[in-house]
Design a protein around this motif. Structure first.
Motif, PDB file in Angstrom:
ATOM      1  N   UNK A 247      57.762 -64.291 -12.502  1.00 16.53           N
ATOM      2  CA  UNK A 247      59.055 -63.603 -12.436  1.00 16.53           C
ATOM      3  C   UNK A 247      58.928 -62.285 -11.680  1.00 16.53           C
ATOM      4  N   UNK A 248      57.882 -61.532 -11.979  1.00 16.10           N
ATOM      5  CA  UNK A 248      57.690 -60.242 -11.306  1.00 16.10           C
ATOM      6  C   UNK A 248      57.465 -60.439  -9.810  1.00 16.10           C
ATOM      7  N   UNK A 249      56.679 -61.449  -9.461  1.00 13.60           N
ATOM      8  CA  UNK A 249      56.396 -61.698  -8.047  1.00 13.60           C
ATOM      9  C   UNK A 249      57.661 -62.102  -7.293  1.00 13.60           C
TER      10      UNK A 249
ATOM     11  N   UNK B 115      60.171 -53.945 -22.070  1.00 10.64           N
ATOM     12  CA  UNK B 115      60.149 -54.299 -20.644  1.00 10.64           C
ATOM     13  C   UNK B 115      59.120 -55.377 -20.328  1.00 10.64           C
ATOM     14  N   UNK B 116      59.524 -56.337 -19.501  1.00 10.68           N
ATOM     15  CA  UNK B 116      58.597 -57.333 -18.980  1.00 10.68           C
ATOM     16  C   UNK B 116      57.927 -56.784 -17.719  1.00 10.68           C
ATOM     17  N   UNK B 117      57.014 -57.539 -17.157  1.00 13.18           N
ATOM     18  CA  UNK B 117      56.316 -57.087 -15.958  1.00 13.18           C
ATOM     19  C   UNK B 117      57.284 -56.927 -14.783  1.00 13.18           C
ATOM     20  N   UNK B 118      58.326 -57.760 -14.763  1.00 13.25           N
ATOM     21  CA  UNK B 118      59.308 -57.659 -13.684  1.00 13.25           C
ATOM     22  C   UNK B 118      60.042 -56.325 -13.722  1.00 13.25           C
ATOM     23  N   UNK B 119      60.199 -55.754 -14.901  1.00  7.99           N
ATOM     24  CA  UNK B 119      60.872 -54.455 -15.019  1.00  7.99           C
ATOM     25  C   UNK B 119      60.132 -53.408 -14.197  1.00  7.99           C
ATOM     26  N   UNK B 120      58.817 -53.378 -14.298  1.00  8.75           N
ATOM     27  CA  UNK B 120      58.043 -52.368 -13.575  1.00  8.75           C
ATOM     28  C   UNK B 120      58.023 -52.658 -12.071  1.00  8.75           C
ATOM     29  N   UNK B 121      58.085 -53.941 -11.703  1.00 10.56           N
ATOM     30  CA  UNK B 121      58.182 -54.277 -10.285  1.00 10.56           C
ATOM     31  C   UNK B 121      59.485 -53.765  -9.697  1.00 10.56           C
TER      32      UNK B 121
ATOM     33  N   UNK C 118      59.563 -60.007  -4.100  1.00  8.62           N
ATOM     34  CA  UNK C 118      59.893 -60.395  -2.731  1.00  8.62           C
ATOM     35  C   UNK C 118      61.393 -60.592  -2.539  1.00  8.62           C
ATOM     36  N   UNK C 119      62.106 -60.849  -3.635  1.00 10.10           N
ATOM     37  CA  UNK C 119      63.561 -60.927  -3.549  1.00 10.10           C
ATOM     38  C   UNK C 119      64.143 -59.602  -3.053  1.00 10.10           C
TER      39      UNK C 119
END
Length: 864
Positions: A229-231, A278-284, A235-236
């Protein structure tokens, strides 16, 4: 940011603006949550406070909700600097257009929701619908659905004109694009970056001059890992920025989700968990979008070549200051600005002096192409970028232009030119009228033509094709240049967000003068690129012309691929090719034929209805354009649309008249040139057939040597001619008088040991004026004979005498061209072959210089 400090966001072309600064939508969807006792779907106030604070920490600035919110929610959003995009729900899953009561109820719900929050500074805008199913849209009819959505937008805008309005569509219904929306919104879930970016570029072109945002994008962390999800969200964001979108809204803020009357527990799209961890995507996202700001993010370009921005101006002082001011604010690290003053008589020099950092070049008036070449000669850049003095460049113009240019194997790049807000209703009508400078695309990223006010080319490509042709003094230089680039085998790319604001003509007279210039340019282009033009002299584009109205009830209906049973995942809209029917009905040829039949109807009563029907067809084309023209809302009145209809009727006539006037003027060689005769040496004179000439060489001199001398001779004496573009069965078409032209064709027989036999064939070709004159004469002759009691021979005799005159003119022209052929062969060192098949005695050979444009690309290298 307090409520009082919050200003309303405004759209300008492909971007949003907060005052004078760009506003990039960094959004996330929120809820719906289980409704409270008041029927609100946004959760508890204390939880909202915590969520909004965390959103701001992530750099988000817009929250999208799916129900009309309570007042306290908007107050909290305004206090934290968050904007709210409200999706207005209604019963889209039923046959909502069948019953009038259903339509009325939906409209009333929209009216009530907008009225409740009208004028609130936290409101970013409203989506008056979301993802009507493709099967329902197909069932109800695409046009009816679009018109209903447009009606809902009109209702909302009348209540809160300061808010933005749109509709959230998705790939299965990408064709549901209301024309009166303020921006375009698509929900897109594509998890392959290459496919995703390709689709974004398609949407950028599909949505025209509006800002484009993504309304939903995300990934489930039950079926995928948090790392995935974070990756993908990382790139999105990069792809959204790279493709020049005005923002994106991620789906969703939290895993907590209530819809369809129940909690959803088997999906987890949130950036945070139900417990707000927060999930890892939050920090991304926090890393990508930055801290508490709304500026447009920029990715570093892989290369930043030095760019020379060249502005050409002739009496453009009225708009020059705004142009140069905009060029001084570009967001690009290495560029210069060159102003070429093409002999202006206004205050251009004075305005230029106010910008000392601009390199100013003054020349006598030689025309637009000459000025552009002069700018290129003085430029220092690896890339030459062109715009006009009546344009203003967006601050990111070069960033997007060069970003696209260096992203692939391209020779050049262009972008759209967009009309600034009109100051008067006349100007608004001129901007909406047909005939403006538009780009033509072969694909979503490859252009066939880019307008000269927004183009950039590598210097090596510019020099390889020889720059702009000075023959084009007013217009057409960009079309000719683009075609030559493509004929050389190179590709021109297109960047939909590399924007310049291009003032259209301020008055009707200026607009008509512009169309007159375009007609002249089309006529000149036809000489050089005959294959790209139809029989009426209008250009035949292979690609799609952008900037025209999207739908028409009479011509150019779009084609929609719905998939089998209307269930395709990507139901694409395909623009119809240029309507040849509409082009003919609005052409000057059609109008002239209509006038002719009006006159003929005086003598033949049975024909009187025909010209009325023909004129009705022309009127229908203009009326169709009037109905679907996009006029600025504040100037969109009945009399404005009537004026657009008149301009749609007049524009092709003015352009066509200029095209023919120029064509007739340049298509015939001056009479004094034709009357002149060549002084040929005795050995070069030929008394054989005028239609065929045969020449011999024992030094390997083939038809290319002859053609080189033929071109030089035609230019020396001032003949008008066209050269084979690769699609003709002749080598040179030589224009004579109003009646005839000559087609010259050559072939060489190679007999070994450098022995070459070159054959030249001359054929008379009728000019259009001769065809028209004969059709009229024959029509009158037939009418006269039908209406007399016995055969009247005198008109027949006069017509036969006229045909005899035409025959003598044809022979005289062919004889004159045959002299040119003999002289060109003599200069090229070719020996005339007698009827008996023996060449004349050899003689000393003059030096020969082969014209560059006479060589065949497939021929071996010839000596210079």
């Amino acid at each position: 940011m307090t409520q009082n400090e919050t200003s309303r966001i405004r759209p300008r072309a492909k971007f949003f603006f907060d005052g004078d600064k760009k506003f990039f939508v960094k959004g996330v969807t929120y809820g719906p949550f289980k409704p409270d006792a008041d029927g609100n779907y946004v959760g508890r106030p204390e939880q909202v406070d915590a969520d909004l604070a965390l959103m701001r920490d992530a750099g988000l600035n817009v929250v999208r909700i799916y129900h009309s919110p309570p007042r306290w929610f908007l107050e909290r959003c305004a206090a934290t600097g968050m904007r709210v995009l409200v999706t207005l729900p209604w019963e889209k899953h039923i046959e909502f257009l069948r019953e009038r009561s259903t339509r009325k109820q939906i409209a009333e719900n929209v009216r009530a929701s907008v009225k409740t929050h009208a004028g609130h500074p936290a409101i970013f805008g409203y989506l008056v619908g979301n993802e009507i199913s493709s099967t329902m849209a197909r069932w109800l009819g695409t046009r009816r659905v679009i018109e209903f959505v447009e009606e809902l937008i009109q209702i909302g805008r009348a209540i809160d004109p300061g808010a933005l309005f749109s509709y959230a569509t998705y790939p299965p219904t990408e064709y549901l694009l209301p024309q009166n929306s303020d921006f375009s919104c698509f929900n897109v879930y594509l998890h392959n970056q290459r496919d995703f970016e390709g689709y974004l570029l398609r949407l950028q072109n599909l949505t025209g001059e509006q800002p484009l945002i993504l309304g939903e994008f995300g990934m489930d962390t039950i079926r995928h890992s948090q790392e995935e999800q974070a990756e993908i969200l990382g790139w999105h964001i990069d792809s959204v920025v790279k493709c020049g979108l005005a923002g994106t809204i991620l789906f969703t803020w939290t895993d907590e989700w209530f819809t369809g009357g129940q909690e959803i527990t088997d999906w987890a799209f949130g950036l945070v968990t139900r417990e707000r961890k927060p999930k890892k995507a939050f920090y991304t996202i926090q890393e990508k979008l930055g801290a508490n700001n709304s500026t447009s993010p920029h990715l570093p370009l892989p290369k930043t070549p030095f760019v020379s921005v060249i502005v050409c101006s002739y009496n453009g002082g009225h708009t020059l200051a705004a142009c140069l001011d905009s060029l001084g604010k570009l967001n690009y690290p290495a560029y210069e600005v060159i102003l070429v003053d093409d002999g202006s008589t206004d205050d251009t020099a004075y305005v230029a002096a106010q910008f000392p950092w601009v390199r100013y070049i003054h020349q006598t008036n030689h025309g637009l192409s000459y000025a552009r070449n002069a700018g290129a000669a003085a430029a220092k850049g690896e890339v030459l970028a062109y715009t006009d003095s009546d344009c203003m460049a967006d601050v990111d113009w070069l960033y997007y232009l060069i970003g696209t240019l260096v992203s692939g194997d391209y020779a050049g790049v262009g972008g759209p030119n967009i009309t600034p807000p009109a100051q008067t209703w006349i100007q608004a009508c001129v901007a909406a009228a047909p005939g403006g400078p538009n780009h033509v695309l072969l694909t979503d990223i490859v252009a066939e033509h880019i307008p000269g006010c927004n183009m950039a080319f590598y210097r090596w490509a510019f020099e390889a094709v020889g720059g702009f042709d000075p023959e084009y003094r007013k217009a057409g230089d960009d079309v000719d240049f683009c075609w030559r680039i493509q004929q050389a085998g190179w590709v021109i790319s297109f960047s939909p967000t590399a924007i310049v604001w291009h003032y259209r003509r301020f008055t009707l007279r200026a607009f008509l003068k512009q169309q007159d210039g375009y007609g002249e340019a089309e006529s000149l282009l036809r000489f050089k690129h005959l294959i790209f033009f139809g029989p009426t002299g209008t250009a035949k584009w292979r690609g799609q012309i952008y900037g025209a109205t999207r739908f028409s009830w009479f011509v150019n209906r779009q084609i929609i691929y719905h998939g089998i049973f209307g269930e395709g995942f990507f139901q694409s809209i395909y623009p119809a090719p240029q309507s040849e029917v509409a082009a003919y009905l609005s052409s000057i040829e059609w109008f002239a034929l209509t006038i002719f039949l009006f006159g003929l109807g005086i003598f033949l009563p049975g024909l009187r209805i025909v010209p009325y029907l023909m004129l009705g067809g022309t009127f229908c084309v203009a009326l169709s354009y009037m109905v679907r023209a996009r006029i600025e809302p504040k100037f969109d009145t009945v009399h404005a649309r009537l004026l657009v209809m008149i301009l749609a009727f007049v524009q092709p006539l003015v352009r066509g008249f200029s095209r023919y006037f120029t064509w007739f003027r340049f298509k015939r060689t001056p009479a004094n040139v034709i009357r002149k005769h060549e002084h040929l040496p005795e050995l070069a004179r030929s008394r054989g057939s005028l239609s065929r000439r045969v020449f011999w060489s024992e030094e390997g001199k083939d038809r290319h040597y002859f053609l080189g001398e033929m071109f030089r001779l035609l230019d020396e004496e001032g003949w008008r001619y066209s050269t084979d573009s690769g699609w003709n069965d002749w080598d040179i078409q030589i224009y004579g008088n109003f009646w005839w032209s000559i087609a010259l064709q050559t072939v060489t027989e190679y007999h070994g040991a450098g022995k070459c036999l070159t054959r030249v064939r001359l054929r008379n070709r009728m000019v259009i004026t001769m065809i028209i004159f004969n059709l009229v004469a024959i029509s009158l002759l037939i009418y006269h004979q039908v209406n007399v009691s016995r055969v009247d021979f005198w008109p027949i005799v006069f017509y036969l005498a006229f045909l005899g005159f035409l025959g003598t003119r044809a022979r005289a022209l062919k004889s004159r061209v045959a002299e040119l052929v003999d002289l060109a062969a003599f200069r090229a060192g070719l020996q005339r072959v007698l009827r008996k098949g023996k060449p004349v005695a050899p003689r000393p050979e003059p030096e020969l210089e082969v014209a560059v444009n006479a060589t065949d690309p497939a021929s071996p290298q010839l000596p210079g």
